[in-house]
Design a protein around this motif. Structure first.
Motif, PDB file in Angstrom:
ATOM      1  N   LYS A   2       0.853  -1.201   0.026  1.00 16.84           N
ATOM      2  CA  LYS A   2       0.084   0.223   0.018  1.00 16.84           C
ATOM      3  C   LYS A   2       0.946   1.204  -0.033  1.00 16.84           C
ATOM      4  O   LYS A   2       2.195   1.041   0.419  1.00 16.84           O
ATOM      5  N   THR A   3       0.266   2.411  -0.449  1.00 13.01           N
ATOM      6  CA  THR A   3       0.841   3.613  -0.524  1.00 13.01           C
ATOM      7  C   THR A   3      -0.065   4.452   0.293  1.00 13.01           C
ATOM      8  O   THR A   3      -1.274   4.764  -0.145  1.00 13.01           O
ATOM      9  N   VAL A   5      -0.306   8.648   1.530  1.00  8.40           N
ATOM     10  CA  VAL A   5       0.347  10.033   1.854  1.00  8.40           C
ATOM     11  C   VAL A   5      -0.055  10.784   2.687  1.00  8.40           C
ATOM     12  O   VAL A   5      -1.466  11.095   2.850  1.00  8.40           O
ATOM     13  N   ARG A  17       0.882  13.514  -4.908  1.00  6.09           N
ATOM     14  CA  ARG A  17       0.435  12.352  -5.736  1.00  6.09           C
ATOM     15  C   ARG A  17       0.816  12.612  -7.031  1.00  6.09           C
ATOM     16  O   ARG A  17       1.108  11.679  -7.763  1.00  6.09           O
ATOM     17  N   ASN A  20       4.298  12.808  -8.352  1.00  3.35           N
ATOM     18  CA  ASN A  20       5.261  11.741  -7.947  1.00  3.35           C
ATOM     19  C   ASN A  20       4.431  10.375  -8.642  1.00  3.35           C
ATOM     20  O   ASN A  20       4.772   9.224  -8.432  1.00  3.35           O
ATOM     21  N   LEU A  22       1.525   8.865  -8.141  1.00  2.00           N
ATOM     22  CA  LEU A  22       1.079   7.911  -7.233  1.00  2.00           C
ATOM     23  C   LEU A  22      -0.596   7.974  -7.219  1.00  2.00           C
ATOM     24  O   LEU A  22      -1.086   8.787  -6.591  1.00  2.00           O
ATOM     25  N   VAL A  25      -3.402   5.271  -4.038  1.00  3.64           N
ATOM     26  CA  VAL A  25      -3.146   5.881  -2.733  1.00  3.64           C
ATOM     27  C   VAL A  25      -4.233   5.379  -1.792  1.00  3.64           C
ATOM     28  O   VAL A  25      -5.372   5.541  -2.156  1.00  3.64           O
ATOM     29  N   CYS A  34       3.380  -1.215   3.929  1.00  3.98           N
ATOM     30  CA  CYS A  34       3.170   0.124   3.019  1.00  3.98           C
ATOM     31  C   CYS A  34       4.545   0.832   3.076  1.00  3.98           C
ATOM     32  O   CYS A  34       5.472   0.927   3.565  1.00  3.98           O
ATOM     33  N   ASP A  35       4.132   1.796   1.765  1.00  5.66           N
ATOM     34  CA  ASP A  35       4.973   3.123   2.010  1.00  5.66           C
ATOM     35  C   ASP A  35       4.377   4.256   2.475  1.00  5.66           C
ATOM     36  O   ASP A  35       3.288   4.365   2.086  1.00  5.66           O
ATOM     37  N   HIS A  37       4.423   8.363   2.586  1.00  8.40           N
ATOM     38  CA  HIS A  37       5.151   9.564   2.465  1.00  8.40           C
ATOM     39  C   HIS A  37       4.380  10.588   3.218  1.00  8.40           C
ATOM     40  O   HIS A  37       3.165  10.930   3.193  1.00  8.40           O
ATOM     41  N   SER A  67       8.111   1.660   4.734  1.00  7.96           N
ATOM     42  CA  SER A  67       9.116   2.377   4.285  1.00  7.96           C
ATOM     43  C   SER A  67       8.378   3.914   4.336  1.00  7.96           C
ATOM     44  O   SER A  67       7.399   3.925   4.219  1.00  7.96           O
ATOM     45  N   TYR A  69       8.976   7.910   3.593  1.00 10.15           N
ATOM     46  CA  TYR A  69       9.899   8.834   2.742  1.00 10.15           C
ATOM     47  C   TYR A  69       9.314  10.317   3.131  1.00 10.15           C
ATOM     48  O   TYR A  69       8.045  10.364   3.505  1.00 10.15           O
TER      49      TYR A  69
END
Length: 76
Positions: A2-3, A5, A17, A20, A22, A25, A34-35, A37, A67, A69
Protein backbone atom coordinates in the motif's frame (compact mmCIF):
# COMPACT_ATOMS: atom_id res chain seq x y z
CA UNK A 1 2.24 -2.93 -0.95
CA UNK A 2 0.00 0.00 0.00
CA UNK A 3 0.97 3.64 -0.42
CA UNK A 4 -0.14 6.24 2.12
CA UNK A 5 0.38 9.98 1.65
CA UNK A 6 0.04 12.14 4.78
CA UNK A 7 0.35 15.90 4.38
CA UNK A 8 -0.41 19.14 6.15
CA UNK A 9 -3.44 19.65 3.89
CA UNK A 10 -5.38 17.63 1.32
CA UNK A 11 -4.08 20.00 -1.37
CA UNK A 12 -0.48 19.19 -0.45
CA UNK A 13 -1.26 15.48 -0.56
CA UNK A 14 -2.90 15.86 -3.98
CA UNK A 15 -0.04 17.87 -5.46
CA UNK A 16 2.50 15.36 -4.18
CA UNK A 17 0.52 12.42 -5.59
CA UNK A 18 0.32 14.02 -9.03
CA UNK A 19 3.99 15.09 -9.07
CA UNK A 20 5.14 11.59 -8.11
CA UNK A 21 2.59 9.60 -10.16
CA UNK A 22 1.09 7.95 -7.06
CA UNK A 23 -2.38 7.02 -8.24
CA UNK A 24 -3.24 4.06 -6.03
CA UNK A 25 -3.09 5.72 -2.64
CA UNK A 26 -5.10 4.41 0.31
CA UNK A 27 -6.39 6.25 3.35
CA UNK A 28 -4.54 5.75 6.59
CA UNK A 29 -5.24 2.49 8.32
CA UNK A 30 -3.14 -0.31 9.73
CA UNK A 31 0.47 0.39 8.84
CA UNK A 32 1.81 -2.96 7.68
CA UNK A 33 3.42 -3.62 4.31
CA UNK A 34 3.18 -0.04 3.11
CA UNK A 35 5.08 3.00 1.92
CA UNK A 36 4.33 6.13 3.95
CA UNK A 37 5.00 9.53 2.36
CA UNK A 38 5.06 12.46 4.80
CA UNK A 39 4.70 15.62 2.75
CA UNK A 40 4.45 19.39 3.01
CA UNK A 41 3.64 20.79 6.42
CA UNK A 42 2.59 17.35 7.71
CA UNK A 43 3.62 18.20 11.29
CA UNK A 44 0.92 20.92 11.35
CA UNK A 45 -1.84 18.45 10.48
CA UNK A 46 -4.13 18.07 13.53
CA UNK A 47 -3.97 14.27 13.10
CA UNK A 48 -0.15 14.18 13.13
CA UNK A 49 0.27 13.04 16.77
CA UNK A 50 -2.08 10.12 16.26
CA UNK A 51 -0.49 9.16 12.93
CA UNK A 52 3.03 9.46 14.38
CA UNK A 53 2.04 6.94 17.06
CA UNK A 54 0.80 4.53 14.38
CA UNK A 55 4.14 4.88 12.58
CA UNK A 56 6.05 4.25 15.81
CA UNK A 57 4.07 1.06 16.50
CA UNK A 58 4.60 -0.17 12.94
CA UNK A 59 8.34 0.41 13.13
CA UNK A 60 8.58 -1.50 16.42
CA UNK A 61 6.57 -4.42 15.01
CA UNK A 62 9.06 -6.96 13.62
CA UNK A 63 6.50 -8.43 11.21
CA UNK A 64 5.66 -5.11 9.54
CA UNK A 65 7.39 -3.84 6.42
CA UNK A 66 7.10 -0.04 6.38
CA UNK A 67 9.14 2.43 4.35
CA UNK A 68 8.94 6.14 5.17
CA UNK A 69 9.64 8.94 2.70
CA UNK A 70 9.74 12.58 3.85
CA UNK A 71 9.34 15.57 1.55
CA UNK A 72 8.83 18.58 3.79
CA UNK A 73 8.17 22.13 2.67
CA UNK A 74 6.95 25.18 4.59
CA UNK A 75 4.42 26.67 2.17
CA UNK A 76 0.92 25.74 1.05
Amino acid sequence: MKTIVFGGTKEQEGLYRIANCLFEVVETGELTDCDVHLVGTYKKNPKWSQFREQIRKAILNPSSNVSIYIKEWNYG
